[in-house]
Design a protein around this motif. Structure first.
Motif, PDB file in Angstrom:
ATOM      1  N   SER B  30       2.944  -5.701 -55.535  1.00  0.00           N
ATOM      2  CA  SER B  30       3.226  -5.610 -56.953  1.00  0.00           C
ATOM      3  C   SER B  30       4.389  -4.664 -57.235  1.00  0.00           C
ATOM      4  CB  SER B  30       1.977  -5.150 -57.704  1.00  0.00           C
ATOM      5  OG  SER B  30       1.635  -3.843 -57.291  1.00  0.00           O
ATOM      6  N   PRO B  78       1.235 -10.144 -50.399  1.00  0.00           N
ATOM      7  CA  PRO B  78       2.117 -10.718 -51.432  1.00  0.00           C
ATOM      8  C   PRO B  78       3.584 -10.391 -51.205  1.00  0.00           C
ATOM      9  CG  PRO B  78       0.164  -9.818 -52.447  1.00  0.00           C
ATOM     10  CD  PRO B  78       0.098  -9.423 -50.994  1.00  0.00           C
ATOM     11  N   VAL B 112      -6.879  -5.669 -56.910  1.00  0.00           N
ATOM     12  CA  VAL B 112      -6.652  -5.919 -58.327  1.00  0.00           C
ATOM     13  C   VAL B 112      -7.376  -4.809 -59.078  1.00  0.00           C
ATOM     14  CG1 VAL B 112      -7.005  -7.519 -60.242  1.00  0.00           C
ATOM     15  CG2 VAL B 112      -6.535  -8.400 -57.939  1.00  0.00           C
ATOM     16  N   LYS B 138      -5.079  -9.200 -54.015  1.00  0.00           N
ATOM     17  CA  LYS B 138      -4.050 -10.219 -54.245  1.00  0.00           C
ATOM     18  C   LYS B 138      -3.430 -10.659 -52.932  1.00  0.00           C
ATOM     19  CE  LYS B 138      -2.735  -9.422 -59.015  1.00  0.00           C
ATOM     20  NZ  LYS B 138      -1.643  -9.129 -59.947  1.00  0.00           N
ATOM     21  N   ASP B 140      -0.743 -14.013 -51.236  1.00  0.00           N
ATOM     22  CA  ASP B 140      -0.079 -15.297 -51.382  1.00  0.00           C
ATOM     23  C   ASP B 140      -0.907 -16.307 -50.590  1.00  0.00           C
ATOM     24  OD1 ASP B 140       1.880 -13.984 -52.787  1.00  0.00           O
ATOM     25  OD2 ASP B 140       3.397 -14.088 -51.195  1.00  0.00           O
ATOM     26  N   SER B 149       1.598 -17.584 -55.380  1.00  0.00           N
ATOM     27  CA  SER B 149       1.965 -16.187 -55.174  1.00  0.00           C
ATOM     28  C   SER B 149       1.051 -15.233 -55.938  1.00  0.00           C
ATOM     29  CB  SER B 149       3.413 -15.959 -55.625  1.00  0.00           C
ATOM     30  OG  SER B 149       4.280 -16.760 -54.856  1.00  0.00           O
ATOM     31  N   SER B 150       0.732 -14.129 -55.291  1.00  0.00           N
ATOM     32  CA  SER B 150      -0.060 -13.056 -55.902  1.00  0.00           C
ATOM     33  C   SER B 150      -1.306 -13.585 -56.588  1.00  0.00           C
ATOM     34  CB  SER B 150       0.788 -12.258 -56.903  1.00  0.00           C
ATOM     35  OG  SER B 150       1.675 -11.417 -56.210  1.00  0.00           O
ATOM     36  N   VAL B 151      -2.130 -14.249 -55.809  1.00  0.00           N
ATOM     37  CA  VAL B 151      -3.350 -14.859 -56.329  1.00  0.00           C
ATOM     38  C   VAL B 151      -4.511 -13.886 -56.159  1.00  0.00           C
ATOM     39  CG1 VAL B 151      -4.884 -16.838 -56.147  1.00  0.00           C
ATOM     40  CG2 VAL B 151      -2.473 -17.086 -55.547  1.00  0.00           C
ATOM     41  N   PRO B 152      -5.243 -13.579 -57.240  1.00  0.00           N
ATOM     42  CA  PRO B 152      -6.465 -12.797 -57.049  1.00  0.00           C
ATOM     43  C   PRO B 152      -7.504 -13.615 -56.284  1.00  0.00           C
ATOM     44  CG  PRO B 152      -5.760 -12.751 -59.355  1.00  0.00           C
ATOM     45  CD  PRO B 152      -4.976 -13.838 -58.659  1.00  0.00           C
ATOM     46  N   GLY B 226      -6.167 -12.346 -64.598  1.00  0.00           N
ATOM     47  CA  GLY B 226      -6.695 -11.429 -63.599  1.00  0.00           C
ATOM     48  C   GLY B 226      -7.898 -11.977 -62.848  1.00  0.00           C
TER      49      GLY B 226
END
Lengths: 147, 420
Positions: B30, B78, B112, B138, B140, B149-152, B226
């Motif tokens: 992030s 990520p 997260v 998070k 990918d 991308s940046s998936v919880p 989120g």
């Protein structure tokens, strides 16, 4: 519709009971009152009374009570599974034991003993289940009414 | 966050899942990825291999799965090419979101967190009364040539995280290890974008997401972005849905079956709707109506994570239950295979206001005979689910089944819908 429902439940939540335990007394709803904020309606028939309990997340609990005041059946439907130990009381252990020895399949669970029947199914956002005690079914009532 | 593990203490929001690999600094996508660069939208490989087999190995032996659909998922820190692949993740159209077992994760991944910088825990309960609990991190997600991308995602069973709240474990069975889950994770690619949706973003959320400061976890609301995400809708392309294609099997089943998940609906030359017909599902539950012997059942759904047709009850179907002491407890055990036809129906998702119906022929054979055979892939395994019509994995054999994700559009209309 969901928003309106939630508002109604919230307004009614302060002093209304939760639900009773399978096999227990109908009065036991009061002991659960603090744990589950809910709104309840009661439908009386000649053979039994049906208490329909609405939780503010959309879950519906139905409890079926004999004329003698005993809970002989419960059912549930909603976006999450309700607290089954709370609902099933002392019968939860028997249910869990049966579930533990099941084969590897997913997405349903059940126990069908001579007395206790518990059935659970559904998927994320929509769960269903019911439980009843054959020995407590009032005369003239069959298991099909628990749904 | 230092209280969750000795090595995490110096790492801010970095979640050290495997202590030997914990590396502070580079893991927090992030802050260091500089914004995800949007890939140029070109034709990418959208075909993900899937398999129905005896499942992941445990102590050198297959775990013994039946009618379970698996795939290999690649996750990455990520914004980096630091990745790992995890095999035998269950492909599940009955849920949304990726859930992986902590014991399989070798990457150092960022938590997260909520507005107070507390990590967020997630509880999921399934109808078989199993539950999974663990923190959101998070990653990918890479499937075929697609990247979300940046998936919880949820890390189930993380030992260096807060214990599961009582409301999560109540009456349930943990599915936090390979032995307990029978898979290395669950890839939820159902009808919905998120696992929970608006209910969990509301001011009175169900006990699904939890804020987890050192003092303990309490339920919290989490904005849609989120929450656990169906990774498919986060792809830059081919993101309006997916198709599951499995070949047909014989009445005795097959030792294993190889098939495909194809991402996108009508977005490439290999994922057109063809002659399939689309039926909308309920926007809240994902359910539709199945009519059986003239009786409509509105609690009807298609769930690749259900290892059988779970339909109605013994009285309604005329099928005896398998003995509770048998290997196939929870399934039906007719002495000879029974054939049925049911009618699925739903609104046409194209907005025309018409209803679309489909006749579905299927059969259910003896559960003990099937389960005790060497085969793992059955189109005729079934069991009871009173009042419910659960079209489980057997439904997928010999079909192409499209899953139209909610609010995403294709030539069929707007999701959520099924097409087959």
């Amino acid at each position: 519709m969901r928003n309106g429902f939630a508002l109604l439940a919230a307004l009614a939540a302060t002093a209304l009971p939760g639900w009773a335990v399978l096999g227990g007394s109908a009065e036991s709803v009061v002991t659960d009152q603090l744990k589950f904020q809910a709104k309840r309606t009661v439908v009386e028939t000649q053979e039994y009374s049906l208490h329909v309990i609405s939780l503010d997340d959309g879950t519906l609990i139905r409890e079926y009570v004999t004329p003698g005041g005993k809970v002989f059946g419960v059912s549930w439907s909603g976006p999450t599974i309700p607290d089954l130990p709370q609902l099933l009381g002392s019968y939860n252990a028997e249910f869990q034991n049966a579930v533990h020895v099941k084969s590897g399949h997913r997405r349903t669970a059940g126990v069908h003993d001579s007395d206790l029947v518990v059935e659970s199914s559904g998927h994320m956002r929509a769960f269903y289940g019911r439980a009843y005690l054959n020995s407590m079914l009032p005369s003239g009532v069959t298991q099909e009414i628990v749904k | 966050m230092k209280r969750y593990g000795p090595l995490a203490g110096a790492c801010g929001s970095v979640f050290a899942l495997l202590m030997g690999l914990a590396a502070c600094g580079g893991g927090d996508g992030s802050s260091s990825s500089g914004g995800s660069t949007t890939p140029v939208v070109t034709t990418v490989n959208n075909v993900q291999p899937v398999v129905v087999d005896s499942g992941p190995s445990l102590n050198g032996q297959p775990i013994g799965a039946n009618d379970e659909l698996f795939t290999t998922v690649t996750i990455c820190v990520p914004g980096t090419s630091t990745c790992q692949s995890i095999d035998h993740v269950l492909v599940d159209t009955g849920s949304s979101g990726l859930r992986l077992l902590s014991g399989n994760i070798a990457l150092t991944l960022p938590y997260v967190t909520d507005a107070s910088n507390n990590p967020i825990g997630n509880c999921v309960q399934f109808a078989d009364t199993t539950y999974q609990w663990g923190p959101l991190v998070k990653v990918d997600v890479r499937l075929a040539g697609e990247v979300a991308s940046s998936v919880p995602i949820q890390v189930a069973g993380a030992s260096n995280f807060a214990a599961a709240p009582a409301s999560c474990t109540a009456g349930g069975i943990p599915a936090q290890t390979l032995l307990e889950l029978g898979a290395n994770g669950i890839l939820g690619v159902g009808l919905f974008r998120q696992d929970c949706g608006v209910a969990c973003a509301s001011s009175s959320p169900p006990a699904v997401y939890f804020s987890c400061p050192a003092t303990g976890c309490t339920p919290t609301s989490v904005a849609l972005t989120g929450q656990l995400q169906n990774p498919v809708w986060m792809f830059p392309q081919d993101n309006n849905g997916l198709a599951i294609l499995l070949p047909q099997v014989g009445a005795a089943g097959a030792v294993s079956v190889s098939g495909s998940v194809i991402f996108g609906i009508g977005t490439q030359s290999n994922n057109g709707l063809g002659t399939t017909q689309a039926q909308a599902a309920d926007i809240n539950t994902g359910n539709f109506t199945t009519t059986f012997n003239g009786v409509p059942y509105t609690t009807s759904y298609i769930d690749s994570g259900s290892s059988g047709f779970f339909i109605l009850d013994s009285t309604t179907t005329g099928l005896p239950n398998c003995a509770s002491s048998s290997d196939a407890a929870g399934y039906y055990c007719p002495t000879s295979p029974a054939s049925f036809t049911a009618i699925t129906s739903g609104r046409n998702p194209n907005g025309s206001g018409t209803t679309v119906s489909a006749n579905i022929a299927f059969s259910i054979a003896n559960g003990v005979s099937l389960i005790d055979s060497p085969n793992t892939s059955f189109n005729n395994l079934g069991g009871p689910a009173p009042g419910v019509f659960d079209w489980g994995l057997p439904f997928f054999f010999g079909r192409t089944v499209f899953i139209g994700i909610e609010s995403q559009t294709s030539a069929a209309g707007t999701g959520p819908y099924w097409a087959y």
